[in-house]
Write a protein that holds these residues in place. Sequence first.
Motif, PDB file in Angstrom:
ATOM      1  N   VAL A   1       0.957  10.069  18.302  1.00  0.00           N
ATOM      2  CA  VAL A   1       0.489   9.029  17.369  1.00  0.00           C
ATOM      3  C   VAL A   1      -0.728   9.555  16.601  1.00  0.00           C
ATOM      4  CG1 VAL A   1      -0.596   6.748  17.217  1.00  0.00           C
ATOM      5  CG2 VAL A   1       1.408   7.075  18.663  1.00  0.00           C
TER       6      VAL A   1
ATOM      7  N   TYR B   1      -0.923  10.320  12.533  1.00  0.00           N
ATOM      8  CA  TYR B   1      -1.905   9.558  11.752  1.00  0.00           C
ATOM      9  C   TYR B   1      -2.960  10.461  11.117  1.00  0.00           C
ATOM     10  CZ  TYR B   1      -5.052   5.681  10.638  1.00  0.00           C
ATOM     11  OH  TYR B   1      -5.841   4.774   9.988  1.00  0.00           O
ATOM     12  N   HIS B   2      -3.523  11.387  11.881  1.00  0.00           N
ATOM     13  CA  HIS B   2      -4.644  12.185  11.384  1.00  0.00           C
ATOM     14  C   HIS B   2      -4.232  13.492  10.712  1.00  0.00           C
ATOM     15  CE1 HIS B   2      -7.819   9.656  12.935  1.00  0.00           C
ATOM     16  NE2 HIS B   2      -7.159   9.550  14.072  1.00  0.00           N
TER      17      HIS B   2
ATOM     18  N   LYS C   1      -0.788  12.420   8.176  1.00  0.00           N
ATOM     19  CA  LYS C   1      -1.204  11.343   7.259  1.00  0.00           C
ATOM     20  C   LYS C   1      -0.083  10.346   6.967  1.00  0.00           C
ATOM     21  CE  LYS C   1      -5.238  13.318   6.475  1.00  0.00           C
ATOM     22  NZ  LYS C   1      -6.327  12.985   7.327  1.00  0.00           N
TER      23      LYS C   1
ATOM     24  N   PRO D   1       1.658   6.729   7.061  1.00  0.00           N
ATOM     25  CA  PRO D   1       1.096   5.375   7.037  1.00  0.00           C
ATOM     26  C   PRO D   1       1.239   4.704   8.409  1.00  0.00           C
ATOM     27  CG  PRO D   1       2.892   5.597   5.436  1.00  0.00           C
ATOM     28  CD  PRO D   1       2.772   6.889   6.148  1.00  0.00           C
ATOM     29  N   ALA D   2       0.282   3.858   8.730  1.00  0.00           N
ATOM     30  CA  ALA D   2       0.265   3.175  10.025  1.00  0.00           C
ATOM     31  C   ALA D   2       1.546   2.373  10.241  1.00  0.00           C
ATOM     32  CB  ALA D   2      -0.962   2.278  10.120  1.00  0.00           C
TER      33      ALA D   2
ATOM     34  N   ILE E   1       4.294   4.624  11.489  1.00  0.00           N
ATOM     35  CA  ILE E   1       4.047   5.044  12.873  1.00  0.00           C
ATOM     36  C   ILE E   1       4.362   3.902  13.821  1.00  0.00           C
ATOM     37  CG2 ILE E   1       2.270   5.811  14.511  1.00  0.00           C
ATOM     38  CD1 ILE E   1       0.939   7.238  12.095  1.00  0.00           C
ATOM     39  N   ARG E   2       3.978   2.697  13.453  1.00  0.00           N
ATOM     40  CA  ARG E   2       4.280   1.525  14.294  1.00  0.00           C
ATOM     41  C   ARG E   2       5.784   1.323  14.433  1.00  0.00           C
ATOM     42  NH1 ARG E   2      -0.456  -0.770  11.632  1.00  0.00           N
ATOM     43  NH2 ARG E   2      -2.067  -0.996  13.237  1.00  0.00           N
TER      44      ARG E   2
ATOM     45  N   ILE F   1      -1.473   0.475  19.411  1.00  0.00           N
ATOM     46  CA  ILE F   1      -1.417   1.465  18.315  1.00  0.00           C
ATOM     47  C   ILE F   1      -2.722   1.422  17.522  1.00  0.00           C
ATOM     48  CG2 ILE F   1      -0.277   2.063  16.142  1.00  0.00           C
ATOM     49  CD1 ILE F   1       1.552   2.848  18.275  1.00  0.00           C
ATOM     50  N   THR F   2      -3.215   0.226  17.227  1.00  0.00           N
ATOM     51  CA  THR F   2      -4.484   0.093  16.504  1.00  0.00           C
ATOM     52  C   THR F   2      -5.629   0.703  17.306  1.00  0.00           C
ATOM     53  OG1 THR F   2      -3.686  -1.927  15.456  1.00  0.00           O
ATOM     54  CG2 THR F   2      -6.060  -1.558  15.415  1.00  0.00           C
TER      55      THR F   2
ATOM     56  N   PHE G   1      -5.450   4.421  16.925  1.00  0.00           N
ATOM     57  CA  PHE G   1      -5.968   4.828  15.608  1.00  0.00           C
ATOM     58  C   PHE G   1      -7.493   4.849  15.606  1.00  0.00           C
ATOM     59  CE2 PHE G   1      -2.045   2.911  13.298  1.00  0.00           C
ATOM     60  CZ  PHE G   1      -1.304   4.030  13.605  1.00  0.00           C
TER      61      PHE G   1
END
Length: 106
Positions: free
Chosen positions: A44, A48-49, A52, A54-55, A58-59, A70-71, A74
């Motif tokens: 994850v 994300y990092h 890149k 989008p959230a 990934i969700r 997940i949040t 992040f």
Amino acid sequence: MANIEYRFNEWRISKEKAHGLSQRAYQLLRSTEGMYSAQQVGEVLYLYHIKKLPAKEIRKTFSFIPHQTITAIFNNRFNVGVCIIFFEMMEHEPEMLELLFNQQTN
């Protein structure tokens, strides 16, 4: 009596040497806390990092992990040990992160 020849870090069919993992990579994969493996948390973070993504995407990919978790990943508040090792690797061993997580995302 036949001798058994053990070949570690070698692909069985092609006989090519497999890539070895660094000490940080082993630490990252072993730092599991709670219900989700360090590999899942690391992936994850990687998506994300580094990639890149989008959230929202990934969700969708990790739909089995709750939205709040997940949040927290992040924001580096879930399994902090994995987050610390991940960011150390991002700074010092980015090629090892690619080796660990790039295969799964293709």
